[in-house]
Design a protein around this motif. Structure first.
Motif, short mmCIF file in Angstrom:
data_model
loop_
_atom_site.label_atom_id
_atom_site.label_comp_id
_atom_site.label_asym_id
_atom_site.label_seq_id
_atom_site.Cartn_x
_atom_site.Cartn_y
_atom_site.Cartn_z
N ALA A 136 0.82 -1.22 0.00
CA ALA A 136 0.00 0.00 0.00
C ALA A 136 0.85 1.26 0.00
CB ALA A 136 -0.94 -0.01 1.20
N ALA A 137 2.03 1.20 0.61
CA ALA A 137 2.91 2.38 0.62
C ALA A 137 3.35 2.76 -0.79
CB ALA A 137 4.13 2.13 1.49
N ALA A 138 3.47 1.75 -1.66
CA ALA A 138 3.87 2.03 -3.04
C ALA A 138 2.75 2.71 -3.83
CB ALA A 138 4.28 0.73 -3.74
N LEU A 139 1.52 2.64 -3.32
CA LEU A 139 0.37 3.25 -3.99
C LEU A 139 0.03 4.61 -3.41
CD1 LEU A 139 -1.92 0.07 -4.09
CD2 LEU A 139 -0.32 0.85 -5.85
N THR A 140 0.75 5.03 -2.39
CA THR A 140 0.47 6.29 -1.69
C THR A 140 1.77 7.07 -1.51
OG1 THR A 140 0.67 5.12 0.43
CG2 THR A 140 -1.56 5.40 -0.47
N LYS A 141 1.63 8.34 -1.13
CA LYS A 141 2.81 9.20 -0.98
C LYS A 141 2.99 9.75 0.43
CE LYS A 141 2.79 10.80 -5.80
NZ LYS A 141 2.69 11.99 -6.69
N ASN A 142 1.91 9.98 1.14
CA ASN A 142 1.98 10.65 2.43
C ASN A 142 1.40 9.85 3.60
OD1 ASN A 142 1.31 13.05 0.24
ND2 ASN A 142 2.91 13.60 1.70
N LEU A 143 0.57 8.90 3.30
CA LEU A 143 -0.18 8.16 4.31
C LEU A 143 0.74 7.30 5.18
CD1 LEU A 143 -3.19 7.49 5.14
CD2 LEU A 143 -2.95 5.48 3.67
N GLY A 144 0.47 7.29 6.49
CA GLY A 144 1.22 6.46 7.41
C GLY A 144 0.60 5.09 7.58
N PHE A 145 1.37 4.18 8.17
CA PHE A 145 0.93 2.81 8.38
C PHE A 145 1.31 2.37 9.79
CE2 PHE A 145 1.44 3.43 3.90
CZ PHE A 145 0.30 2.85 3.36
N VAL A 146 0.31 1.93 10.58
CA VAL A 146 0.55 1.48 11.94
C VAL A 146 0.64 -0.04 11.94
CG1 VAL A 146 -0.34 1.40 14.30
CG2 VAL A 146 -0.66 3.47 12.91
N MET A 147 1.81 -0.54 12.35
CA MET A 147 2.09 -1.98 12.34
C MET A 147 1.86 -2.58 13.71
SD MET A 147 3.12 -2.56 9.23
CE MET A 147 1.76 -1.44 8.95
N SER A 148 1.08 -3.65 13.78
CA SER A 148 0.84 -4.34 15.05
C SER A 148 1.76 -5.55 15.19
CB SER A 148 -0.61 -4.80 15.14
OG SER A 148 -1.48 -3.71 15.33
N VAL A 149 2.37 -5.67 16.35
CA VAL A 149 3.16 -6.86 16.69
C VAL A 149 2.81 -7.25 18.12
CG1 VAL A 149 5.05 -6.20 15.15
CG2 VAL A 149 5.15 -5.57 17.56
N ASN A 150 2.98 -8.52 18.43
CA ASN A 150 2.68 -9.03 19.76
C ASN A 150 3.98 -9.41 20.45
OD1 ASN A 150 1.90 -10.65 22.02
ND2 ASN A 150 -0.10 -10.94 21.07
N SER A 151 4.33 -8.64 21.47
CA SER A 151 5.62 -8.83 22.14
C SER A 151 5.66 -10.12 22.94
CB SER A 151 5.92 -7.65 23.06
OG SER A 151 4.94 -7.54 24.08
N SER A 152 4.50 -10.73 23.20
CA SER A 152 4.50 -11.99 23.94
C SER A 152 4.89 -13.17 23.05
CB SER A 152 3.11 -12.25 24.54
OG SER A 152 2.82 -11.33 25.56
N PHE A 153 4.86 -12.99 21.74
CA PHE A 153 5.17 -14.07 20.82
C PHE A 153 6.34 -13.76 19.88
CE2 PHE A 153 0.80 -14.64 22.06
CZ PHE A 153 0.66 -16.00 22.21
N GLU A 154 6.46 -12.52 19.47
CA GLU A 154 7.40 -12.18 18.40
C GLU A 154 8.75 -11.76 18.97
OE1 GLU A 154 5.40 -10.32 14.92
OE2 GLU A 154 3.70 -10.13 16.29
N HIS A 155 9.77 -11.81 18.10
CA HIS A 155 11.13 -11.54 18.54
C HIS A 155 11.55 -10.14 18.10
CE1 HIS A 155 15.46 -11.85 19.11
NE2 HIS A 155 15.23 -12.92 19.86
N PRO A 156 12.20 -9.37 18.99
CA PRO A 156 12.52 -7.98 18.66
C PRO A 156 13.47 -7.82 17.48
CG PRO A 156 13.56 -8.64 20.73
CD PRO A 156 12.59 -9.71 20.37
N TYR A 157 14.37 -8.77 17.25
CA TYR A 157 15.30 -8.62 16.14
C TYR A 157 14.55 -8.70 14.81
CZ TYR A 157 19.54 -8.97 13.35
OH TYR A 157 20.54 -8.73 12.44
N ALA A 158 13.66 -9.69 14.68
CA ALA A 158 12.88 -9.82 13.45
C ALA A 158 11.98 -8.62 13.23
CB ALA A 158 12.05 -11.11 13.49
#
Length: 455
Positions: free
Chosen positions: A82-104
């Motif tokens: 979607a970022a490639a189709l837009t110029k100014n719009l932001g994107f909020v990414m959700s991650v779950n710290s109880s499962f996911e690894h900070p390096y990835a």
């Protein structure tokens, strides 16, 4: 005269919209469950309306029996496209710290922020009791307990931040062809983090993000969660508490941020609303009632009889509420077990019922329509704001001026239609009132949201 505060607005991107029943409307397009073009188009709509960002909530569990969780597109892949189709719009990414690894996660964030030119934010959730058994999907990956998940979230965010901002100097690229030196010696740094939950050497193998500080979003109601937000967050996705309590909660959270030596004006409080919009208030209420008609709990009439002290068993469901119920004679707290309407935080149930009839379902509403409204209000996770453009703009303006919120996360009930109507009808009204931008004023999301208090 001082310039008016500006609303921050985000749009939720879910395949079928947010309402659990509106997908049944004849005009609803439910192809977004399997067709990525639907939520890609939501991003285009949001940018057309000069909104700050889109939010595509992630999920780790498998829940084929729940509409909003049948499928959840990977939000990083979505945002990259979607970022490639837009110029100014932001994107909020959700991650779950109880499962996911900070390096990835740091790799994904830094990559996305470089590819989209600084339009990324990070929503850290740390629930481990989600439906759909995410633990079953992650096998033997260590999962914290309810007690330790906050410590892990803090450690997770610390590691992500150090990887993003401490791994590399800004002048890392030397590109000295004559001497054969591509990367400047000494421009990278191992972070050598060793904690209770993570051991990470570093440096990150992706260049630093474009933004000086990728905004971090905090969610949750517990004291531990609020402290996490005051320490690490720049935005709070908050429940909506109504005007009175909302002002108190707004001040409380801002004071927590200030107590940490941070600028509370840079910390944005953003509740969510589901909006039901049409050209006129009457049309909006009719659409809301049409959606509500798709389901009815037959136990509600008996519950209303008990709450109102009236035998409704012999009264037809198509009777007008006001013809059957004497609102002035209602006892205090009569409806509180039934109507949990956070949009009007009043101790007076008589006022609450009048508000529901006037602003939500119409003064000519029948008992059946009131039953349906109550059932819907039980499973909505944010208030339903129903009306024409002026009604919705009034609601937004009042809550902004009363310092209940700094912005709103908009949840369209279905696709297509509501998001486009908001952009075409409500945004111009907000612009006329001077509380929403008329052009994008920054190239990064932290600039649009005005969240940078790092010096």
């Amino acid at each position: 005269m001082s310039e008016r505060r500006k609303l921050r607005l985000g749009l939720a991107a879910y395949g079928t919209g947010w309402d659990l029943d509106a997908w049944r409307l004849p005009e609803a397009n439910n192809a977004g469950l399997t067709d990525p073009s639907v939520i890609l188009d939501i991003a285009r709509t949001a940018e057309r309306g000069l909104l700050d960002y889109v939010f595509a909530g992630s999920a780790l569990g498998s829940e084929p029996g729940r509409l909003n969780r049948v499928f959840r597109w990977d939000n990083f892949v979505y945002a990259g496209h979607a970022a490639a189709l837009t110029k100014n719009l932001g994107f909020v990414m959700s991650v779950n710290s109880s499962f996911e690894h900070p390096y990835a996660v740091a790799r994904q964030l830094a990559t996305l922020d470089n590819f989209n030119g600084g339009r990324t934010a990070l929503n850290v959730v740390f629930g481990i009791d989600r439906d759909g058994d995410p633990i079953g999907n992650y096998g033997k990956n260590p999962v914290p307990t309810e007690r330790t998940k906050y410590d892990r979230a803090r450690e997770f965010t610390t590691v992500v931040n150090r990887l993003l901002y401490d791994s590399w100097d800004d002048d890392l690229l030397l590109d000295d062809k004559a001497e054969g030196t591509l990367v400047r010696p000494g421009s990278w740094h191992q972070i050598d983090f060793h904690g209770e939950h993570f051991d990470v050497r570093g440096p990150l193998n992706v260049p630093p993000p474009v933004q000086r500080h990728i905004p971090v979003v905090q969610v949750g109601l517990s004291d531990e969660s609020l402290r996490y937000g005051a320490d690490f967050g720049q935005l709070r996705f908050s429940p909506y508490f109504g005007i009175s309590r909302g002002k108190e909660e707004y001040r409380r959270v801002k004071e927590l941020v200030a107590a940490n030596g941070r600028d509370p004006d840079k910390f944005k409080i953003i509740p969510g609303i589901t909006f039901y919009l049409a050209g006129t208030a009457r049309e909006a209420r009719a659409k809301y009632n049409e959606i509500s008609a798709f389901q009815l709990d037959e136990a509600l009439p008996a519950a209303f009889s008990k709450a109102l002290g009236i035998d409704l068993s012999a009264v037809r469901d198509n009777e007008r509420v006001l013809d059957v119920v004497d609102v002035d004679a209602l006892a205090d707290d009569a409806l509180k077990p039934l109507i949990a309407d956070r949009a009007r935080n009043s101790a007076d149930d008589r006022e609450l019922l009048r508000h529901v009839l006037t602003d939500k379902i119409g003064e000519d509403a029948t008992l059946r329509e009131l039953y349906r409204y109550v059932q819907r209000s039980r499973h909505e996770q944010q208030p339903a704001v129903v009306g024409d453009a002026r009604t919705i703009a009034d609601w937004l303006e009042e809550n902004l001026e009363e310092e209940v919120l700094d912005g709103v996360q908009l949840f369209p009930p279905y696709h297509r239609g509501p998001a486009d109507l908001f952009v075409d009808l409500v945004v111009p009204e907000l612009q006329r009132r001077g509380i929403f931008r008329t052009e994008y004023e920054a190239s990064t999301l932290q600039g649009l949201l005005d969240t940078d208090d790092h010096h």
